[in-house]
Design a protein around this motif. Structure first.
Motif, PDB file in Angstrom:
ATOM      1  N   ASP A 181       0.812  -1.211   0.000  1.00 50.44           N
ATOM      2  CA  ASP A 181       0.000   0.000   0.000  1.00 50.44           C
ATOM      3  C   ASP A 181       0.850   1.267   0.000  1.00 50.44           C
ATOM      4  O   ASP A 181       0.534   2.243  -0.697  1.00 50.44           O
ATOM      5  CB  ASP A 181      -0.941  -0.002   1.205  1.00 50.44           C
ATOM      6  N   ASP A 182       1.936   1.287   0.763  1.00 49.42           N
ATOM      7  CA  ASP A 182       2.785   2.480   0.808  1.00 49.42           C
ATOM      8  C   ASP A 182       3.409   2.768  -0.553  1.00 49.42           C
ATOM      9  O   ASP A 182       3.563   3.936  -0.942  1.00 49.42           O
ATOM     10  CB  ASP A 182       3.894   2.306   1.853  1.00 49.42           C
ATOM     11  N   GLU A 183       3.786   1.717  -1.280  1.00 52.77           N
ATOM     12  CA  GLU A 183       4.359   1.920  -2.608  1.00 52.77           C
ATOM     13  C   GLU A 183       3.303   2.431  -3.584  1.00 52.77           C
ATOM     14  O   GLU A 183       3.598   3.275  -4.434  1.00 52.77           O
ATOM     15  CB  GLU A 183       4.979   0.623  -3.121  1.00 52.77           C
ATOM     16  N   ALA A 184       2.100   1.901  -3.485  1.00 55.67           N
ATOM     17  CA  ALA A 184       1.029   2.390  -4.352  1.00 55.67           C
ATOM     18  C   ALA A 184       0.798   3.882  -4.118  1.00 55.67           C
ATOM     19  O   ALA A 184       0.631   4.657  -5.073  1.00 55.67           O
ATOM     20  CB  ALA A 184      -0.251   1.602  -4.107  1.00 55.67           C
ATOM     21  N   ARG A 185       0.812   4.298  -2.870  1.00 59.01           N
ATOM     22  CA  ARG A 185       0.650   5.724  -2.581  1.00 59.01           C
ATOM     23  C   ARG A 185       1.830   6.527  -3.115  1.00 59.01           C
ATOM     24  O   ARG A 185       1.650   7.635  -3.628  1.00 59.01           O
ATOM     25  CB  ARG A 185       0.488   5.938  -1.080  1.00 59.01           C
ATOM     26  N   ALA A 186       3.047   5.989  -3.002  1.00 61.30           N
ATOM     27  CA  ALA A 186       4.218   6.692  -3.512  1.00 61.30           C
ATOM     28  C   ALA A 186       4.150   6.886  -5.018  1.00 61.30           C
ATOM     29  O   ALA A 186       4.683   7.859  -5.555  1.00 61.30           O
ATOM     30  CB  ALA A 186       5.493   5.928  -3.140  1.00 61.30           C
ATOM     31  N   ALA A 187       3.491   5.975  -5.711  1.00 58.55           N
ATOM     32  CA  ALA A 187       3.298   6.087  -7.159  1.00 58.55           C
ATOM     33  C   ALA A 187       2.042   6.871  -7.507  1.00 58.55           C
ATOM     34  O   ALA A 187       1.644   6.923  -8.670  1.00 58.55           O
ATOM     35  CB  ALA A 187       3.239   4.697  -7.781  1.00 58.55           C
ATOM     36  N   VAL A 188       1.434   7.489  -6.520  1.00 64.31           N
ATOM     37  CA  VAL A 188       0.188   8.247  -6.665  1.00 64.31           C
ATOM     38  C   VAL A 188      -0.869   7.365  -7.299  1.00 64.31           C
ATOM     39  O   VAL A 188      -1.488   7.707  -8.302  1.00 64.31           O
ATOM     40  CB  VAL A 188       0.395   9.561  -7.458  1.00 64.31           C
ATOM     41  N   ARG A 189      -1.041   6.205  -6.704  1.00 63.95           N
ATOM     42  CA  ARG A 189      -2.069   5.267  -7.133  1.00 63.95           C
ATOM     43  C   ARG A 189      -2.820   4.815  -5.877  1.00 63.95           C
ATOM     44  O   ARG A 189      -2.459   3.802  -5.263  1.00 63.95           O
ATOM     45  CB  ARG A 189      -1.471   4.058  -7.854  1.00 63.95           C
ATOM     46  N   PRO A 190      -3.826   5.544  -5.463  1.00 68.40           N
ATOM     47  CA  PRO A 190      -4.507   5.216  -4.211  1.00 68.40           C
ATOM     48  C   PRO A 190      -5.312   3.925  -4.323  1.00 68.40           C
ATOM     49  O   PRO A 190      -6.291   3.844  -5.053  1.00 68.40           O
ATOM     50  CB  PRO A 190      -5.423   6.428  -3.983  1.00 68.40           C
ATOM     51  N   GLN A 191      -4.854   2.899  -3.617  1.00 72.41           N
ATOM     52  CA  GLN A 191      -5.555   1.624  -3.597  1.00 72.41           C
ATOM     53  C   GLN A 191      -5.090   0.845  -2.380  1.00 72.41           C
ATOM     54  O   GLN A 191      -4.025   1.106  -1.826  1.00 72.41           O
ATOM     55  CB  GLN A 191      -5.281   0.798  -4.865  1.00 72.41           C
ATOM     56  N   GLN A 222      10.801   1.438  -2.502  1.00 72.51           N
ATOM     57  CA  GLN A 222      10.752   0.017  -2.825  1.00 72.51           C
ATOM     58  C   GLN A 222      12.114  -0.621  -2.548  1.00 72.51           C
ATOM     59  O   GLN A 222      13.154  -0.038  -2.850  1.00 72.51           O
ATOM     60  CB  GLN A 222      10.370  -0.164  -4.295  1.00 72.51           C
ATOM     61  N   THR A 223      12.092  -1.813  -1.990  1.00 77.93           N
ATOM     62  CA  THR A 223      13.318  -2.551  -1.684  1.00 77.93           C
ATOM     63  C   THR A 223      13.231  -3.927  -2.324  1.00 77.93           C
ATOM     64  O   THR A 223      12.151  -4.357  -2.756  1.00 77.93           O
ATOM     65  CB  THR A 223      13.486  -2.721  -0.165  1.00 77.93           C
ATOM     66  N   PRO A 224      14.350  -4.649  -2.392  1.00 80.97           N
ATOM     67  CA  PRO A 224      14.263  -6.023  -2.891  1.00 80.97           C
ATOM     68  C   PRO A 224      13.244  -6.869  -2.127  1.00 80.97           C
ATOM     69  O   PRO A 224      12.559  -7.713  -2.731  1.00 80.97           O
ATOM     70  CB  PRO A 224      15.690  -6.538  -2.710  1.00 80.97           C
ATOM     71  N   ALA A 225      13.112  -6.624  -0.832  1.00 86.54           N
ATOM     72  CA  ALA A 225      12.157  -7.410  -0.043  1.00 86.54           C
ATOM     73  C   ALA A 225      10.716  -7.068  -0.395  1.00 86.54           C
ATOM     74  O   ALA A 225       9.876  -7.962  -0.549  1.00 86.54           O
ATOM     75  CB  ALA A 225      12.406  -7.185   1.450  1.00 86.54           C
ATOM     76  N   THR A 226      10.412  -5.774  -0.547  1.00 84.63           N
ATOM     77  CA  THR A 226       9.029  -5.422  -0.882  1.00 84.63           C
ATOM     78  C   THR A 226       8.701  -5.798  -2.324  1.00 84.63           C
ATOM     79  O   THR A 226       7.562  -6.178  -2.636  1.00 84.63           O
ATOM     80  CB  THR A 226       8.771  -3.924  -0.657  1.00 84.63           C
ATOM     81  N   TRP A 227       9.701  -5.706  -3.226  1.00 86.17           N
ATOM     82  CA  TRP A 227       9.494  -6.141  -4.614  1.00 86.17           C
ATOM     83  C   TRP A 227       9.202  -7.637  -4.647  1.00 86.17           C
ATOM     84  O   TRP A 227       8.283  -8.083  -5.341  1.00 86.17           O
ATOM     85  CB  TRP A 227      10.731  -5.792  -5.420  1.00 86.17           C
TER      86      TRP A 227
END
Length: 460
Positions: A181-191, A222-227
Motif C-alpha cells: 500500500d505504501d508503494e502504491a501511494r508513492a506512485a500516486v495510485r490510491p488503492q 521500494q526494496t528487494p524485499a518489498t518487490w
C-alpha cells in the motif's frame, strides 16, 4: 528527474549508455506525428491494403484516478453524459471506417483489444455498447478472436466482468503496480491491497482465460524485499501473464520525485530489481517473452506479443487510438496535460465527419525496416533473418551496420553460431543483457528524421 537526463552508467552498463531511455511500444511515437496535409481520405488510404487479418483497437480515455507515472491519453472522471457522447462518436467513427474499408474483398479481424485509459470505467451497459460497436459496426467476431481488455482493481466489478466474459474476452489485464500500500501511494495510485485481492478474485470467478498482472519496479521506498513480496502476491494468483514495468517519470505527469538519489542510483536500483524479478519468474517456470512480458507455459498467446500493435493493418477507434496502413500511421492529436486532453476529447465527441486521417506520419521503406527490426528484435525469440530478407529484399546487417555492430560490441546480441546467418532458421536475437537494455537499444534504432520530429514536439 526524467528518463533522458545524462548520468554515469550503472555497474554492468557500458559507459555513456543509460538503460532506461524510452519504452518503445510503438514506432514512430505519436510525438513524431504532425497534421496531415490535405487530410487524406480513409477510403483512398485503405484501397489495396490487405484486410484479411486486421487488428482492432478501441480506446476509452477515462480513468477513475490518474496515476502519478501515467502519460497515457486519458482524463479523470467524466461529466454527466460524456461517456455516452463519446460512445456516440465512436459509433460514428466505426461506421465511417468500415465504409472506408470497402467490400471489394474480405474484411476480417484477427484480434481485438479495448484499452485506454480504463475501458472498465464504462458501466456494464456501456461496455455492452462498446462490444456492439466492435461487432455490429466493424464486423469483428469477438467470440472467435483473442480479445484483450485493460482494467483497474476499482472498476473490475462483477457486472462489468460478466459482460466481458459473455462477449468473448480472452484476456483481462489488471494494473496492480504494487501489492504494498505504501508503494502504491508513492506512485500516486490510491488503492488498498485488500481491494486488489478482491478484484483478482472476481476476475478468476469470471473465468476469463488469461489474467495478466502489471507490476512496477523503481518506486520510491521500494526494496528487494518489498518487490519480492509483490511478485509473490501476484504469483499466488497463478496469472497466465505478468508484465514488469520500470518506473518512468515523464513530463506533465503527476509524479514529482522528492528523493535525493541520483540518476545513476535510480538506474542501478531499477536494473537490480528487474534482474531480481526476471530471475524470480523464471525460477517459477515462466517464460520471458520480452523485457517486460512473462508468460506461464501453456497459456494461449493473445495476438501480437508485448503490445506490439504496430503490424500493418491496424484499425484504431477513439481519440487516442492509432491506425496503421503500410505507408501511413495516423491518429488524432496527442496530449498529456489534463486541459489539453479534455479539449481533444470534446472535439472528438463533436466530430461528425470521420472519413479522413487528420494527424499522423508517413512511413517510407527505411522506417518500415526500422519498425520491423524494432518490433522483432525486442522479443526474446528474436527475429528470423529469412523473414526480414523476404519482406524487404535486403539484409539487416547491410541496412543497419553501425547499430548492430554497436549492439554486438556491448554484448547485447547473441552469437549466431556456425554459419554466416544465411542458413535456414538463423535468428538475430538479444542476449539476456540485451533484453535488460531494451529501453536503450530500441531508441538507438530511431531514424534521424523521427528523432528530430520528437525533439521538436512541444509537450502539451
Amino acid at each position: 528527474m526524467t528518463a533522458t537526463t545524462a548520468a554515469p552508467a550503472p555497474a554492468g552498463t557500458p559507459v555513456g549508455v543509460r538503460p532506461y531511455q524510452s519504452y518503445v511500444y510503438a514506432y514512430p511515437h505519436k510525438t513524431a506525428y504532425r497534421p496531415l496535409p490535405g487530410r487524406p481520405a480513409l477510403r483512398a488510404l485503405w484501397r489495396g491494403e490487405p484486410k484479411e487479418a486486421l487488428s482492432l483497437y478501441l480506446h476509452v480515455p477515462f480513468c477513475e484516478v490518474r496515476c502519478g507515472f501515467c502519460n497515457l491519453f486519458t482524463r479523470i472522471g467524466a461529466p454527466d453524459g460524456l461517456t455516452g457522447r463519446y460512445l456516440d462518436a465512436l459509433d460514428r467513427q466505426a461506421a465511417a471506417v468500415r465504409e472506408a474499408l470497402g467490400d471489394e474483398g474480405p474484411v476480417r479481424f484477427a484480434n481485438a483489444a479495448f484499452g485506454g485509459g480504463t475501458p472498465t470505467f464504462l458501466t456494464a451497459d456501456e461496455l455492452t455498447r462498446l462490444c456492439d460497436i466492435a461487432e455490429r459496426r466493424m464486423g469483428a467476431d469477438l467470440r472467435a478472436v483473442p480479445l484483450s481488455v485493460e482494467a483497474s482493481p476499482a472498476t473490475a466489478t462483477a457486472d462489468r466482468l460478466a459482460v466481458l466474459a459473455e462477449r468473448g474476452a480472452t484476456r483481462l489485464s489488471l494494473g496492480v503496480q504494487s501489492f504494498v500500500d505504501d508503494e502504491a501511494r508513492a506512485a500516486v495510485r490510491p488503492q488498498r491491497r485488500a481491494d486488489v485481492e478482491a478484484a483478482l478474485g472476481r476476475i478468476r470467478e469470471a473465468r476469463i482465460p488469461v489474467l495478466n498482472i502489471d507490476l512496477i519496479y523503481g518506486i520510491d521506498g521500494q526494496t528487494p524485499a518489498t518487490w519480492r513480496s509483490s511478485l509473490d502476491a501476484a504469483l499466488a494468483w497463478e496469472p497466465e501473464e505478468l508484465y514488469l514495468y520500470p518506473l518512468y517519470v515523464r513530463p506533465l505527469t503527476g509524479l514529482a520525485r522528492r528523493t535525493a538519489h541520483t540518476d545513476r542510483e535510480w538506474d542501478e536500483q531499477r536494473l537490480a530489481l528487474y534482474r531480481q524479478g526476471r530471475d524470480h519468474l523464471l525460477a517459477h517456470g515462466y517464460e520471458q517473452v520480452s523485457m517486460r512480458m512473462f508468460r506461464r507455459p501453456g497459456a494461449a498467446p493473445q495476438g501480437p506479443d508485448d503490445h506490439a500493435c504496430q503490424t500493418d493493418g491496424m484499425i484504431g477507434l477513439g481519440c487516442g487510438a492509432r491506425s496503421y496502413t503500410a505507408d501511413l500511421h495516423y491518429s488524432f492529436d496527442y496530449a498529456v496535460d489534463m486541459g489539453e486532453i479534455r479539449a481533444i476529447i470534446d472535439d472528438y465527441t463533436a466530430t461528425a465527419d470521420f472519413t479522413r486521417a487528420v494527424h499522423g506520419r508517413y512511413v517510407d521503406g527505411d522506417e518500415a525496416r526500422r519498425r520491423h527490426l524494432l518490433q522483432s528484435l525486442l522479443q526474446a525469440q528474436g527475429m528470423p533473418l529469412d523473414d526480414y530478407r523476404a519482406r524487404f529484399g535486403s539484409d539487416p546487417y547491410a541496412d543497419f551496420p553501425a547499430e548492430l555492430a554497436g549492439f554486438a560490441a556491448r554484448g547485447w546480441l547473441r552469437d549466431p553460431g556456425p554459419g554466416d546467418g544465411t542458413e535456414p532458421g538463423a535468428l538475430l536475437r538479444l542476449t539476456p543483457e540485451g533484453l535488460a537494455h531494451s529501453d536503450a537499444l530500441g531508441p538507438a534504432l530511431f531514424s534521424p528524421a523521427v528523432r528530430a520530429a520528437m525533439a521538436a514536439y512541444a509537450p502539451k
